[in-house]
Design a protein around this motif. Structure first.
Motif, PDB file in Angstrom:
ATOM      1  N   ASN A 106       0.820  -1.257   0.068  1.00 31.63           N
ATOM      2  CA  ASN A 106       0.034  -0.045  -0.203  1.00 31.63           C
ATOM      3  C   ASN A 106       0.893   1.223  -0.008  1.00 31.63           C
ATOM      4  N   ALA A 107       1.971   1.171   0.803  1.00 29.03           N
ATOM      5  CA  ALA A 107       2.843   2.354   0.850  1.00 29.03           C
ATOM      6  C   ALA A 107       3.525   2.510  -0.643  1.00 29.03           C
ATOM      7  N   VAL A 108       3.843   1.467  -1.223  1.00 34.57           N
ATOM      8  CA  VAL A 108       4.444   1.663  -2.529  1.00 34.57           C
ATOM      9  C   VAL A 108       3.533   2.313  -3.509  1.00 34.57           C
ATOM     10  N   MET A 109       2.135   1.833  -3.594  1.00 34.05           N
ATOM     11  CA  MET A 109       1.363   2.247  -4.485  1.00 34.05           C
ATOM     12  C   MET A 109       1.012   3.737  -4.219  1.00 34.05           C
ATOM     13  N   GLU A 110       1.065   4.146  -2.938  1.00 35.71           N
ATOM     14  CA  GLU A 110       0.632   5.446  -2.552  1.00 35.71           C
ATOM     15  C   GLU A 110       1.741   6.428  -2.881  1.00 35.71           C
ATOM     16  N   LYS A 111       3.090   6.061  -2.718  1.00 36.49           N
ATOM     17  CA  LYS A 111       4.309   6.615  -3.184  1.00 36.49           C
ATOM     18  C   LYS A 111       4.479   6.917  -4.788  1.00 36.49           C
ATOM     19  N   TYR A 112       4.639   5.810  -5.289  1.00 37.05           N
ATOM     20  CA  TYR A 112       4.821   5.757  -6.845  1.00 37.05           C
ATOM     21  C   TYR A 112       3.542   5.864  -7.720  1.00 37.05           C
ATOM     22  N   PHE A 113       2.309   5.351  -7.378  1.00 37.63           N
ATOM     23  CA  PHE A 113       1.409   5.253  -8.314  1.00 37.63           C
ATOM     24  C   PHE A 113       0.118   6.045  -8.391  1.00 37.63           C
ATOM     25  N   SER A 131       4.326  16.898 -16.762  1.00 38.50           N
ATOM     26  CA  SER A 131       4.507  18.462 -16.630  1.00 38.50           C
ATOM     27  C   SER A 131       3.607  18.743 -15.333  1.00 38.50           C
ATOM     28  N   SER A 132       2.372  18.383 -15.424  1.00 40.63           N
ATOM     29  CA  SER A 132       1.274  18.801 -14.405  1.00 40.63           C
ATOM     30  C   SER A 132       1.544  17.953 -13.210  1.00 40.63           C
ATOM     31  N   GLY A 133       1.658  16.796 -13.333  1.00 40.80           N
ATOM     32  CA  GLY A 133       1.685  15.962 -12.129  1.00 40.80           C
ATOM     33  C   GLY A 133       0.350  15.364 -11.712  1.00 40.80           C
ATOM     34  N   ILE A 134      -0.456  15.480 -12.748  1.00 36.02           N
ATOM     35  CA  ILE A 134      -1.782  14.693 -12.575  1.00 36.02           C
ATOM     36  C   ILE A 134      -1.646  13.334 -12.203  1.00 36.02           C
ATOM     37  N   VAL A 135      -0.906  12.561 -13.298  1.00 33.42           N
ATOM     38  CA  VAL A 135      -0.487  11.247 -12.955  1.00 33.42           C
ATOM     39  C   VAL A 135       0.974  11.312 -12.758  1.00 33.42           C
ATOM     40  N   LYS A 136       1.326  10.360 -11.513  1.00 38.39           N
ATOM     41  CA  LYS A 136       2.574  10.409 -11.282  1.00 38.39           C
ATOM     42  C   LYS A 136       3.595   9.751 -12.376  1.00 38.39           C
ATOM     43  N   LYS A 137       5.045   9.909 -12.211  1.00 35.13           N
ATOM     44  CA  LYS A 137       6.013   9.830 -13.460  1.00 35.13           C
ATOM     45  C   LYS A 137       6.056   8.071 -13.414  1.00 35.13           C
ATOM     46  N   PRO A 164       3.740   5.697 -13.437  1.00 33.10           N
ATOM     47  CA  PRO A 164       2.233   5.143 -14.363  1.00 33.10           C
ATOM     48  C   PRO A 164       2.403   5.915 -15.662  1.00 33.10           C
ATOM     49  N   ALA A 165       2.740   7.130 -15.332  1.00 29.73           N
ATOM     50  CA  ALA A 165       2.869   7.921 -16.968  1.00 29.73           C
ATOM     51  C   ALA A 165       3.751   7.323 -17.890  1.00 29.73           C
ATOM     52  N   SER A 166       4.887   7.259 -17.265  1.00 29.92           N
ATOM     53  CA  SER A 166       6.057   6.552 -18.138  1.00 29.92           C
ATOM     54  C   SER A 166       5.809   5.263 -18.775  1.00 29.92           C
ATOM     55  N   ILE A 167       5.196   4.324 -17.767  1.00 36.58           N
ATOM     56  CA  ILE A 167       4.767   3.042 -18.153  1.00 36.58           C
ATOM     57  C   ILE A 167       3.556   2.930 -19.071  1.00 36.58           C
ATOM     58  N   PHE A 168       2.576   3.832 -19.087  1.00 36.35           N
ATOM     59  CA  PHE A 168       1.684   4.009 -20.036  1.00 36.35           C
ATOM     60  C   PHE A 168       2.193   4.386 -21.354  1.00 36.35           C
ATOM     61  N   LEU A 169       3.245   5.279 -21.434  1.00 31.99           N
ATOM     62  CA  LEU A 169       3.831   5.589 -22.847  1.00 31.99           C
ATOM     63  C   LEU A 169       4.602   4.514 -23.381  1.00 31.99           C
ATOM     64  N   VAL A 170       5.357   3.624 -22.559  1.00 24.76           N
ATOM     65  CA  VAL A 170       6.144   2.720 -23.007  1.00 24.76           C
ATOM     66  C   VAL A 170       4.951   1.607 -23.617  1.00 24.76           C
ATOM     67  N   THR A 222      18.702   4.295  -2.401  1.00 18.75           N
ATOM     68  CA  THR A 222      18.937   5.603  -3.115  1.00 18.75           C
ATOM     69  C   THR A 222      19.040   5.365  -4.554  1.00 18.75           C
ATOM     70  N   ILE A 223      18.924   4.167  -5.077  1.00 12.57           N
ATOM     71  CA  ILE A 223      18.721   4.045  -6.683  1.00 12.57           C
ATOM     72  C   ILE A 223      17.269   4.516  -6.933  1.00 12.57           C
ATOM     73  N   ASP A 224      17.303   5.644  -7.899  1.00 13.13           N
ATOM     74  CA  ASP A 224      15.907   6.489  -8.121  1.00 13.13           C
ATOM     75  C   ASP A 224      15.256   5.360  -9.248  1.00 13.13           C
ATOM     76  N   ILE A 225      14.454   4.571  -8.657  1.00  9.41           N
ATOM     77  CA  ILE A 225      13.463   3.931  -9.602  1.00  9.41           C
ATOM     78  C   ILE A 225      12.686   4.814 -10.604  1.00  9.41           C
ATOM     79  N   THR A 226      12.132   5.780  -9.867  1.00  5.67           N
ATOM     80  CA  THR A 226      11.202   6.807 -10.625  1.00  5.67           C
ATOM     81  C   THR A 226      11.950   7.336 -11.857  1.00  5.67           C
ATOM     82  N   THR A 227      13.235   7.867 -11.569  1.00  2.00           N
ATOM     83  CA  THR A 227      13.996   8.589 -12.537  1.00  2.00           C
ATOM     84  C   THR A 227      14.237   7.407 -13.782  1.00  2.00           C
ATOM     85  N   LEU A 228      14.859   6.116 -13.335  1.00  2.37           N
ATOM     86  CA  LEU A 228      15.143   5.273 -14.671  1.00  2.37           C
ATOM     87  C   LEU A 228      13.980   4.984 -15.312  1.00  2.37           C
ATOM     88  N   ILE A 229      12.703   4.948 -14.884  1.00  2.00           N
ATOM     89  CA  ILE A 229      11.650   4.476 -15.552  1.00  2.00           C
ATOM     90  C   ILE A 229      11.119   5.443 -16.564  1.00  2.00           C
TER      91      ILE A 229
END
Length: 467
Positions: A4-11, A61-67, A69-75, A317-324
């Motif tokens: 749940n914490a992962v979902m709230e933080k990243y998705f 740009s807007s942050g409406i959807v976090k990075k 899920p937005a990146s996975i969508f585009l991929v 410290t490995i930034d998974i968000t930035t890598l995706i």
């Protein structure tokens, strides 16, 4: 970390309320229109790709959807609708830059854990920095000195900023002057990072990756380091002029007498210093020995784990968000080109460029880059769109390294709001400086970008035979 914490933080969005639903609905309008109308002769596949890219950029740009899920969508759009091969879609994870970025997160964390920066550089600040202008020069020099010591750019910035914040808080400078100098830390880091390809393992490598002519770190420094040094001086002059009340007429004095004999390095720190120094030397002499820099960094990081400078928890410290995010952003240019959408989209701008390269041509390239940067916000997102686009628009007139270098000059240190730079957002959100400082410097810096591009970089590139 729990599921749940992962979902709230990243998705999941922070709040799903009426405002968020309205913003989400608005973000879908332009992409849906592209799908329905297929403008500029786009076929079905191309319209899906363009709509997907536009929607992802809006979300980023807007942050409406976090990075993530937005990146996975585009991929996923690229994988199932573009027709481009998997090597094109996943060009970033398949590149050497990807593992290098991962390992430099850990290597940079080891620098932070060791405390070597404070032990080595802070005594020098206490000894040689006595005025705000000297502090401005010192932070610029420090970024150059730590360029290879702390290869991950954001880690380097965070460590240096924390050190200067601690140093300045120990002085008698008023809070306003301290805030101005802390803003200068984030500004000068952005300027210095133009000097070498390896100065920014993310932004510079993303831009260089689009070049048809391979750009090595040595080539980058040949054409960018000398003019960037001049640009550093110009930025410092403009900065001191704009903030003259805080920069001039002040002395940096300690509130309490400094300890003249700081604690010596312990055994663990001495070993870490030897490992880090050896790593930096091997990086800088790569052209002589030919050992892969990624392998060097992996070996050094394993040794740092071995002496317990690094620990298992440091893997966080490995930034998974930035890598995706980079995986998706890096694929935009290649996928749009592969499916034919890039030629049609950027073809709309073909008529605005002259038929031969001159000063006006360069200024137009800078203008297009800065306008996209002001709209998209992220430097990396901007470069992932503007560099491939410029390759199509200008590739017959200008060599690809010139396109890459011009885009870097246009967006690196130009920010009117913190939103326009990840590093500025970090500085403002951490309370180092108010957002108004970014705007106060950013507006006149727009003209400085043009002046530097036309009067510093362009003549130097011609002198060196790049043009």
């Amino acid at each position: 970390m729990e599921f749940n914490a992962v979902m709230e933080k990243y998705f999941l969005p922070e709040k799903i309320n009426t405002k968020w639903l309205v913003e989400m609905a608005v973000s879908l309008i332009a992409p849906l229109l592209i799908l329905a109308l297929r403008p500029i002769g786009l076929d079905t596949r191309q319209s899906i790709v363009v709509a997907g890219v536009l929607l992802a950029i809006i979300w980023w740009s807007s942050g409406i959807v976090k990075k993530i899920p937005a990146s996975i969508f585009l991929v996923l759009v690229f994988c199932f609708a573009s027709g481009a091969g998997m090597k094109t879609v996943f060009s970033f994870p398949l590149s050497e830059t990807f593992p290098m970025i991962i390992i430099t997160y850990l290597f940079s964390q080891a620098i932070s854990n060791s405390g070597l920066i404070d032990k080595i550089f802070e005594p020098l600040l206490l000894r040689f920095v006595h005025t705000p202008v000297e502090c401005l020069v010192a932070m610029t020099i420090l970024f150059y000195l730590t360029m290879y010591v702390i290869p991950q750019p954001l880690a380097r910035l965070i460590i240096v900023a924390a050190m200067f914040d601690e140093f300045l808080r120990r002085t008698t400078l008023p809070d306003g002057t301290r805030a101005v100098l802390m803003y200068a830390v984030f500004l000068m880091e952005a300027v210095v990072n133009m000097s070498a390809k390896d100065a920014d393992m993310i932004m510079n490598h993303v831009a260089a990756g689009f070049s048809e002519i391979p750009i090595s770190n040595g080539m980058w420094m040949k054409y960018m380091l000398p003019p960037t040094l001049v640009c550093c001086v110009l930025v410092m002059i403009l900065f001191t002029t704009l903030f003259h009340r805080d920069m001039l007429g002040h002395r940096i004095e300690l509130k309490a007498k400094a300890d003249e004999s700081p604690a010596p390095l312990n055994r663990q720190q001495k070993i870490a210093l030897v490992i880090i120094a050896a790593t930096v030397i091997l990086w800088m002499t790569n052209s002589i020995h030919g050992i892969n820099n990624t392998l060097i960094t992996i070996a050094a990081t394993l040794l740092l784990f071995g002496i317990r400078i690094l620990h298992r928890e440091d893997l966080r410290t490995i930034d998974i968000t930035t890598l995706i995010f980079l995986t998706a952003a890096f694929a935009i240019g290649g996928v749009m080109k592969a499916c034919g959408a890039a030629d049609k989209v950027f073809g709309l701008l073909t008529g605005i460029f002259p038929t031969q390269f001159d000063i006006g041509y360069l200024m137009l390239m800078v203008l297009v880059s800065m306008l996209l940067h002001m709209m998209l916000g992220s430097n990396t997102t901007t470069l992932s769109v503007v560099v491939p686009g410029m390759m199509i628009l200008c590739g017959d007139i200008v060599s690809s390294p010139v396109i890459v270098f011009t885009a870097i000059v246009s967006v690196s240190f130009h920010a009117i709001l913190p939103f326009h730079s990840v590093s500025m957002m970090i500085g403002a959100s951490n309370g180092y400086f108010p957002s108004k400082h970014v705007t106060r410097m950013g507006i006149p810096a727009t003209f400085l970008v043009y002046a530097a591009a036309v009067c510093v970089f362009l003549p130097y590139w011609k002198l060196m035979g790049l043009l």
